[in-house]
Scaffold this motif. Structure first.
Motif, PDB file in Angstrom:
ATOM      1  N   VAL A   1     -99.280  13.209 -30.671  1.00  0.00           N
ATOM      2  CA  VAL A   1     -98.831  13.022 -32.044  1.00  0.00           C
ATOM      3  C   VAL A   1    -100.021  12.525 -32.854  1.00  0.00           C
ATOM      4  O   VAL A   1    -100.973  11.951 -32.311  1.00  0.00           O
ATOM      5  CB  VAL A   1     -97.661  12.028 -32.162  1.00  0.00           C
TER       6      VAL A   1
ATOM      7  N   ILE B   1     -97.947  14.819 -37.540  1.00  0.00           N
ATOM      8  CA  ILE B   1     -96.645  14.548 -36.937  1.00  0.00           C
ATOM      9  C   ILE B   1     -96.667  13.133 -36.377  1.00  0.00           C
ATOM     10  O   ILE B   1     -97.578  12.766 -35.631  1.00  0.00           O
ATOM     11  CB  ILE B   1     -96.336  15.560 -35.817  1.00  0.00           C
ATOM     12  N   SER B   2     -95.690  12.335 -36.765  1.00  0.00           N
ATOM     13  CA  SER B   2     -95.644  10.955 -36.302  1.00  0.00           C
ATOM     14  C   SER B   2     -94.340  10.673 -35.576  1.00  0.00           C
ATOM     15  O   SER B   2     -93.313  11.302 -35.838  1.00  0.00           O
ATOM     16  CB  SER B   2     -95.796   9.989 -37.485  1.00  0.00           C
ATOM     17  N   SER B   3     -94.394   9.722 -34.658  1.00  0.00           N
ATOM     18  CA  SER B   3     -93.187   9.233 -34.013  1.00  0.00           C
ATOM     19  C   SER B   3     -93.330   7.734 -33.783  1.00  0.00           C
ATOM     20  O   SER B   3     -94.403   7.148 -34.001  1.00  0.00           O
ATOM     21  CB  SER B   3     -92.914   9.958 -32.698  1.00  0.00           C
TER      22      SER B   3
ATOM     23  N   SER C   1     -90.992  11.627 -26.055  1.00  0.00           N
ATOM     24  CA  SER C   1     -91.064  12.256 -27.372  1.00  0.00           C
ATOM     25  C   SER C   1     -91.941  13.503 -27.336  1.00  0.00           C
ATOM     26  O   SER C   1     -91.605  14.538 -27.923  1.00  0.00           O
ATOM     27  CB  SER C   1     -91.616  11.258 -28.401  1.00  0.00           C
ATOM     28  N   LEU C   2     -93.066  13.419 -26.653  1.00  0.00           N
ATOM     29  CA  LEU C   2     -93.964  14.572 -26.562  1.00  0.00           C
ATOM     30  C   LEU C   2     -93.278  15.737 -25.855  1.00  0.00           C
ATOM     31  O   LEU C   2     -93.422  16.902 -26.272  1.00  0.00           O
ATOM     32  CB  LEU C   2     -95.245  14.182 -25.833  1.00  0.00           C
TER      33      LEU C   2
ATOM     34  N   GLU D   1     -86.198  14.940 -32.740  1.00  0.00           N
ATOM     35  CA  GLU D   1     -87.450  15.400 -32.145  1.00  0.00           C
ATOM     36  C   GLU D   1     -87.254  16.722 -31.412  1.00  0.00           C
ATOM     37  O   GLU D   1     -88.097  17.626 -31.503  1.00  0.00           O
ATOM     38  CB  GLU D   1     -87.977  14.343 -31.174  1.00  0.00           C
TER      39      GLU D   1
ATOM     40  N   ALA E   1    -102.100  10.017 -28.881  1.00  0.00           N
ATOM     41  CA  ALA E   1    -101.979   9.813 -30.320  1.00  0.00           C
ATOM     42  C   ALA E   1    -103.383   9.708 -30.897  1.00  0.00           C
ATOM     43  O   ALA E   1    -104.314   9.237 -30.227  1.00  0.00           O
ATOM     44  CB  ALA E   1    -101.182   8.552 -30.645  1.00  0.00           C
TER      45      ALA E   1
END
Length: 329
Positions: free
Chosen positions: A120, A82-84, A111-112, A62, A150
Motif C-alpha cells: 500500500v 492506496i491507503s489502509s 489487507s494486501l 478492501e 508500505a
C-alpha cells in the motif's frame, strides 16, 4: 484537480480523496461502486482511502476494491495512492485489535491479500492504543516500510502530544511520519484547540503537524452529511442516517446545529457553491490541510463534491462570514 504535498514529504495528494468507508460493503451495488471509482479517477482523485474493517462485513470494502482494481486498473497502479489502516477491532480474540506489532503486521498482510496488492502507499495506525507502548506501534510501522509492504506511514486521531512523540520516534528510526488523519469539519474543530483530547502538549494538533512537517488528511469534513442541505427538514426515510447506525442520529440534528447550517447557505450561494462544497473549501482553506476525504453514494454526488477542489480559496471576508454563521445561536 489540484494536488498538495503531504507535509515536507514528496508525496502529493489530490485536494479531495475518496473514502471507501461508505458504500463499498457487500450490500452495495457493484456497478455503482465501479462507476464511483472510475468517475473519481477520471477527475483526478488518485487517492483511495480504506481500512481493514471497512464494510460491512469487515474486510468487504478492501475485497471489493481489489476486484475493481483487478478488473480496471492494473495498468494504472503507479497512478494510484492506496491507503489502509489497522487499530480497531477486526477479528475476535486478543490479537485482532489495538496497536501491537503482531496485530498491525498481520492485519496489513490480510489487507494486501484482499486487495491483491504487493504494497500500500500509506499504512496508518488507526488509533492510539493506550495498552501498547507507542514505541512498539511506531516500530511496527517502521518495520512494515522496511519490509516493502508500505511506502509511507501515518497515524489517525492521535492527540497533539502523542503525535509529537510518534513523529520523534519514527524520525529516530529513519521512517518519517508522513501524514495524520484526524476528524475535522466546521462543526468539529478539535484539531485547532490547544491541548485537545486529553493531551499534555499545550499546542494544538495543527501546530504540532506544522512544526513536525507532517501532512493532514481530514475525514468527515461534511460531518457525515449534516453540512449539506440533506437534513435541514429532518432525516429522510431513504437516507443512510435513517437506517445505518454508523451515522449521526436524529437527536444530533438540534435546532442550534441546523441554524448554523442554514446560515451557511447564503455564503455558499454567494460563492456559487452548495453548502457541502463550501464545507470542503473551508477545511482546505489556507493550505494547512493536505486533502479532504469524502464519501459518495453516486458518481453525480462525487462530482459535486470534487468541484470544491478547484474552487477559489475563501477570502478573509468569507471566512469571517462563516465564523459569524457558526457562532449564531
Amino acid at each position: 484537480m489540484a494536488y498538495s504535498p503531504s507535509g515536507r514529504s514528496g508525496l502529493r495528494l489530490p485536494r479531495v480523496s475518496l473514502g471507501l468507508w461508505h458504500n463499498f460493503g457487500d450490500a452495495n451495488d457493484r456497478v455503482t461502486q465501479r462507476d464511483i471509482l472510475r468517475t473519481a479517477f477520471d477527475h483526478g482523485v488518485t487517492h483511495f482511502d480504506l481500512a481493514n474493517n471497512y464494510g460491512p462485513p469487515y474486510g468487504a470494502a478492501e475485497e471489493n476494491f481489489g476486484q475493481h482494481l483487478a478488473r480496471d486498473w492494473r495498468p494504472f497502479r503507479d497512478e494510484l495512492v492506496i491507503s489502509s489502516k489497522a487499530g480497531y477491532d477486526m477479528w475476535p480474540g486478543p490479537y485482532g485489535d489495538g496497536g501491537s506489532r503482531k496485530y498491525l503486521v498481520a492485519s496489513l498482510d490480510q489487507s494486501l491479500r484482499r486487495m491483491g496488492l504487493d504494497y500500500v502507499d500509506i499504512f496508518y495506525s488507526h488509533r492510539r492504543d493506550p495498552d501498547t507502548p507507542l514505541e512498539e506501534t511506531m516500530g511496527a510501522l517502521d518495520a512494515i516500510v522496511r519490509a516493502g509492504k508500505a511506502l509511507y506511514v501515518g497515524i489517525s486521531s492521535y492527540n497533539a502530544a502523542d503525535t509529537a512523540r510518534a513523529a520523534a520516534i519514527l524520525r529516530e528510526l529513519g521512517t518519517p511520519l508522513t501524514i495524520h488523519q484526524p476528524r475535522y469539519s466546521m462543526l468539529d474543530r478539535w484539531i485547532e484547540q490547544p491541548g485537545a483530547h486529553d493531551s499534555d502538549d499545550e499546542r494544538s494538533l495543527q501546530e504540532v503537524l506544522d512544526a513536525e512537517g507532517v501532512g493532514s488528511i481530514v475525514f468527515s469534513p461534511l460531518e457525515q452529511g449534516l453540512l449539506t442541505n440533506r437534513y435541514l427538514d429532518g432525516v429522510p426515510e431513504d437516507s443512510r442516517a435513517g437506517h445505518d447506525g454508523r451515522y449521526f442520529r436524529s437527536e444530533h440534528l438540534t435546532p442550534e446545529r441546523l441554524a448554523k447550517v442554514r446560515a451557511l447557505g447564503p455564503i455558499a450561494e454567494g460563492r456559487g457553491q452548495t453548502i457541502a462544497q463550501l464545507a470542503i473549501s473551508w477545511v482546505l482553506r489556507g493550505g494547512r490541510v493536505t486533502s479532504a476525504i469524502v464519501g459518495a453514494s453516486s458518481s453525480k454526488q462525487l462530482l459535486g463534491t470534487v468541484a470544491a477542489a478547484s474552487a477559489p480559496d475563501l477570502s478573509a471576508d468569507e471566512i469571517a462570514a462563516v465564523e459569524a454563521a457558526l457562532s449564531a445561536r
